[in-house]
Design a protein around this motif. Structure first.
Motif, PDB file in Angstrom:
ATOM      1  N   GLY A 123     -45.672  86.919-106.029  1.00 26.67           N
ATOM      2  CA  GLY A 123     -44.407  86.540-105.007  1.00 26.67           C
ATOM      3  C   GLY A 123     -45.797  87.482-103.758  1.00 26.67           C
ATOM      4  O   GLY A 123     -47.061  87.498-103.828  1.00 26.67           O
ATOM      5  N   GLU A 124     -44.542  87.682-102.597  1.00 27.66           N
ATOM      6  CA  GLU A 124     -45.027  88.121-102.018  1.00 27.66           C
ATOM      7  C   GLU A 124     -44.177  89.331-101.173  1.00 27.66           C
ATOM      8  O   GLU A 124     -42.340  88.457-101.176  1.00 27.66           O
ATOM      9  N   GLY A 125     -44.167  89.636 -99.945  1.00 28.25           N
ATOM     10  CA  GLY A 125     -42.788  90.566 -99.456  1.00 28.25           C
ATOM     11  C   GLY A 125     -43.025  91.927 -99.726  1.00 28.25           C
ATOM     12  O   GLY A 125     -44.049  92.182-100.345  1.00 28.25           O
ATOM     13  N   LYS A 126     -42.143  92.578 -99.189  1.00 30.19           N
ATOM     14  CA  LYS A 126     -42.703  94.097 -98.993  1.00 30.19           C
ATOM     15  C   LYS A 126     -41.343  94.786-100.195  1.00 30.19           C
ATOM     16  O   LYS A 126     -39.884  93.953-100.867  1.00 30.19           O
ATOM     17  N   LYS A 185     -34.102 100.947 -92.418  1.00 34.26           N
ATOM     18  CA  LYS A 185     -34.805 100.782 -90.910  1.00 34.26           C
ATOM     19  C   LYS A 185     -35.499  99.463 -91.744  1.00 34.26           C
ATOM     20  O   LYS A 185     -35.726  99.328 -90.208  1.00 34.26           O
ATOM     21  N   ALA A 186     -35.830  99.118 -92.747  1.00 32.89           N
ATOM     22  CA  ALA A 186     -36.749  97.999 -92.789  1.00 32.89           C
ATOM     23  C   ALA A 186     -35.469  97.068 -91.939  1.00 32.89           C
ATOM     24  O   ALA A 186     -36.125  95.652 -91.708  1.00 32.89           O
ATOM     25  N   LYS A 187     -34.532  96.769 -93.037  1.00 30.79           N
ATOM     26  CA  LYS A 187     -32.960  95.763 -92.664  1.00 30.79           C
ATOM     27  C   LYS A 187     -33.540  95.862 -90.370  1.00 30.79           C
ATOM     28  O   LYS A 187     -33.422  94.184 -90.004  1.00 30.79           O
ATOM     29  N   GLU A 188     -32.955  97.050 -90.295  1.00 28.84           N
ATOM     30  CA  GLU A 188     -33.391  96.540 -88.724  1.00 28.84           C
ATOM     31  C   GLU A 188     -34.544  96.742 -87.738  1.00 28.84           C
ATOM     32  O   GLU A 188     -34.128  95.994 -86.753  1.00 28.84           O
ATOM     33  N   PRO A 195     -36.758  93.053 -93.081  1.00 33.07           N
ATOM     34  CA  PRO A 195     -36.698  93.437 -94.724  1.00 33.07           C
ATOM     35  C   PRO A 195     -37.190  93.671 -95.545  1.00 33.07           C
ATOM     36  O   PRO A 195     -38.457  93.003 -96.094  1.00 33.07           O
ATOM     37  N   PHE A 196     -36.821  94.787 -96.911  1.00 32.42           N
ATOM     38  CA  PHE A 196     -37.508  94.737 -98.450  1.00 32.42           C
ATOM     39  C   PHE A 196     -36.957  93.103 -99.090  1.00 32.42           C
ATOM     40  O   PHE A 196     -36.399  92.477 -99.053  1.00 32.42           O
TER      41      PHE A 196
END
Length: 777
Positions: free
Chosen positions: A653-656, A696-699, A703-704
């Protein structure tokens, strides 16, 4: 209202005749003047035969010659020294070798002259032989003259002695496993029996019932039945124990007993001139009795109270004379604290002997609470009219405390066995893991192929450790299965083959291709199969064959199996061992029960627990030298079986990913796995911090992709609370719940709590990647 002297005399006679301890009164010449019914029961000898005869006649009948002569010599000494005597003596072999405690109290008359001796004879055989009787429990049940049986919570007979089978006129096979409705011809009587059982299960209190029954011979019988709750080690209800005594003869001889009573009353009238002397003698008897005794009139007002009753209630004779019993005899239910019914009223309503329920407490005048055991009986006049009530009670607080302490010790011993067994197995597994890791280190980098094999062995041992912890969690309360749709055939083959690897036992399978799929926890069901296969292997130390079969079956309404109607998979696992004795059938699934010298007694208990939690049923059949077969019934699933070709595949997968876990080692290890399959990872050890990082990540516009939340964070916010907050921030949040406590209900029903997926610690990289992929919806 009746004269005090009259009630005193009647009361004393009633006390002597109603107490369970034998009593003999002799004059100064050691000639028997009186002997109560309890002494007749203890000795097996008739009062009428020995009245007026020397005490030596009775003693030489009951005891060996030397013992009898010694007792007579001691009693002669009492007449001189006026000193009470307490001793023990055993009946002669021909009298049954009973052991009795004999207490002799001198009876003083006018001017303190010795007018005779009161002998209290208590049968203490059972107390002396308590340990021996425990060992002979099974023999006693089978040889008892009373009907004795055990029932489970569905009112089915699980143990029935010979007298029970005789009463029904049936064999053990026709009774065991069935309820009264299935075996009794009179269905109304049968249904009433079942209703009585349910009352005991509901209240948790013993019940005493007088039952009418038509016997197997067609004759009418009366039984006095006592049903007592049977509890598990943890205090939960397991069923009941029933004891029934045939009282038909007692009912038929009621008139005869009345004639004897009338005759005795006539004799009392003829001896009116001796009333005062008799009153004084019986007053001494009352003072000598160790139990509390209170006598009342028919209005419940106290007439007499002995010294023991004064000590227990905190009231004196002078203070309570004429007072209502309820003001002095304050009894409550130990558990609820509610006041018990008036015992005088209960005796007057029944017209017979009444016993208090277990767990009755007496509140003394100073507020002291004591647990008591008591009984009440009516006092009759010469015209057979009830003129009062006598209560006899004793303090059993210390006895109860000893019983509870013994139970604690037994539980601690059981936990010690469990802890020792788990530690033994875990140490073996850890030895395998550590040894193979050391070997891998030694082989690296020169022998890379051997390194891989050793790491694979360490991985398998780690999974065995996971299974072991799962077994302990399953045995504990909870252990809800984490279910998915699987093929039982594949699970049977793989688990059986693994359990028999290296053994001199081989397997034979009969697994049709068209078996329905089942919805289950594969780890738990694999554990069931593994335990049963290991049992089969250990039953055949010289080698043999284990037969493993499965088939589709339909359970219809009215089937003998305790299962709802529907589709089921029936699995049979059969060995060629020596079989299991019938006496162990009812205990085979009990915790800590084992016939193996080094067994922990948890394997089959765990099997039973898992099958029950899956909505299934397990039973067995066995014959000596013919092997044992376990039958498992599991509900079939109506859903389509998912192909398992991708079970061992790692999905990249990929992303945080946001990983929340309070253990640093877990964060580092899991973080490494996530990075290996392509994700970026941020870490936190607490739910509150995870919420802030997610917000914070979403703002920030990055985002995660998902969050992995540990269910339990000691001293902090865990996954359950955190996911609720995250859903408020982002209703589309992808949250994976992770925990080492797979018995938590959240792990089984994770979607109901807002989670998208679940991984149970410890987990493999494949399981982690699949959980993240499944969480995408």
């Amino acid at each position: 209202m009746w004269e005090e002297n009259d009630i005193l005399n009647k009361f004393h006679i009633s006390v002597i005749n109603s107490i369970p301890i034998g009593a003999i009164a002799v004059n100064s010449e050691l000639v028997i003047a009186d002997m109560n019914p309890a002494m007749e029961r203890i000795s097996g000898l008739s009062q009428r035969y020995f009245l007026g005869l020397p005490l030596a006649n009775l003693f030489f009948t009951l005891f060996e010659q030397a013992c009898a002569q010694g007792l007579i010599d001691k009693l002669q000494g009492i007449l001189t020294t006026k000193t009470p005597l307490s001793t023990e003596a055993g009946f002669s072999p021909e009298r049954g070798e009973r052991i009795c405690r004999i207490t002799a109290t001198p009876l003083a008359g006018e001017e303190e002259a010795i007018m005779g001796i009161l002998l209290m004879v208590e049968d203490i055989t059972e107390r002396k032989r308590a340990n021996e009787n425990l060992k002979r429990y099974q023999f006693m049940v089978e040889s008892a003259h009373d009907v004795i049986f055990f029932k489970d919570l569905e009112s089915r007979y699980i143990i029935a002695n010979a007298k029970t089978l005789e009463a029904f006129g049936l064999s053990g096979e026709e009774v065991i496993g069935k309820n009264d409705y299935e075996i009794m011809p009179d269905k109304e009587e049968a249904m009433q029996n079942v209703r009585d059982d349910q009352l005991v299960f509901k209240t948790g209190e013993p019940a005493e019932i007088i039952k009418h029954m038509t016997g197997a011979d067609g004759k009418e019988y009366w039984f006095q039945v006592i049903k007592v709750p049977h509890l598990n080690v943890d205090g939960s209800m397991a069923g009941l124990v029933g004891i029934a005594r045939n009282i038909t003869t007692l009912k038929q001889t009621g008139e005869e007993l009345k004639k004897h009573r009338d005759h005795l009353e006539e004799l009392v009238e003829e001896r009116t001139r001796d009333l005062e002397a008799e009153r004084e003698r019986l007053a001494v008897t009352l003072r000598a009795i160790g139990d509390g005794v209170i006598a009342t009139d028919v209005e419940g007002k106290i007439v007499l109270i002995n010294k023991a009753a004064e000590n227990l209630t905190g009231w004196t004779q002078r203070d309570v004379s004429g007072k209502p019993l309820r003001e002095v005899f304050h009894i409550i239910n130990e558990k609820t604290g509610k006041r018990c019914d008036d015992p005088v009223k209960k005796v007057l309503e029944s017209g017979g002997i009444v016993r208090l329920a277990n767990g009755t407490a007496l509140i003394a005048g100073d507020g002291t609470k004591r647990l008591i055991d008591d009984s009440g009986a009516p006092i009759y006049d010469k015209d057979n009219r009830i003129i009062g009530v006598v209560l006899v009670f004793r303090d059993v607080t210390e006895k109860r405390a000893m019983q509870e302490e013994l139970l604690k010790v037994q539980k601690l011993e059981s936990l010690g066995i469990l802890a020792g067994g788990i530690a033994h197995d875990f140490n073996n597994i850890l030895t395998t893991i550590l040894g193979n890791i050391n070997l891998a280190q030694a082989y690296y980098p020169q022998q890379a192929d051997k390194v891989l094999k050793k790491l694979e062995t360490a991985e398998r041992a780690s999974l065995r450790a996971k299974d072991l912890t799962q077994q302990l969690l399953t045995f504990a309360r909870g252990g809800a299965p984490i279910k998915k749709i699987i093929s039982i055939a594949k699970l049977l083959q793989e688990t059986t083959t693994f359990a028999l690897s290296g053994a001199n036992v081989r397997s034979e399978f009969s697994l049709p291709d068209a078996l329905w799929p089942i919805e289950c926890d594969p780890g738990q069901i694999s554990q069931v199969i593994d335990n049963l296969i290991i049992n089969a292997r250990e039953a055949m130390p010289e080698g043999g064959i284990v037969e493993v079969k499965a088939e589709n079956i339909m359970i219809e309404a009215g089937c003998a199996l305790p299962l709802p109607e529907g589709k089921y998979i029936k699995v049979a696992i059969k060995d060629q061992g020596p079989g299991i004795s019938k006496e162990h059938f009812q205990k085979i699934f009990d915790p800590f029960f084992t016939t193996k010298e080094e067994g922990r007694g948890l394997g089959l208990t765990t099997v039973h627990s898992i099958i029950k939690r899956h909505g299934g049923y397990i039973e067995l059949e066995s014959e000596p030298d013919a092997g044992t077969t376990f039958y498992i019934y599991l509900p079939a699933s109506g859903e389509k079986l998912i192909e398992e070709k991708e079970v061992d595949r790692i999905f990249r997968g990929e992303g945080k990913i946001l990983l929340m876990d309070d253990e640093t080692d877990v964060r580092e290890t899991t973080g490494g796995l996530l990075k290996y399959i392509g994700y970026e990872v941020e870490f936190t050890g607490d739910g509150a911090e995870a919420i802030e990082l997610y917000k914070k990540a979403k703002e920030s516009g990055r985002p995660f992709e998902a969050v992995i939340l540990d269910l339990t964070i000691p001293g902090g916010m865990g996954g359950k609370e955190a996911v609720a907050k995250l859903i408020e921030i982002d209703p589309e949040v992808r949250a994976i719940v992770s925990s080492g406590y797979s018995n938590d209900p959240i792990m089984a029903d994770f979607r109901e709590y807002g989670f998208s997926g679940v991984v149970s610690k410890p987990y493999k990289i494949e399981e982690l990647s699949q959980a993240l992929r499944a969480g995408k919806g």
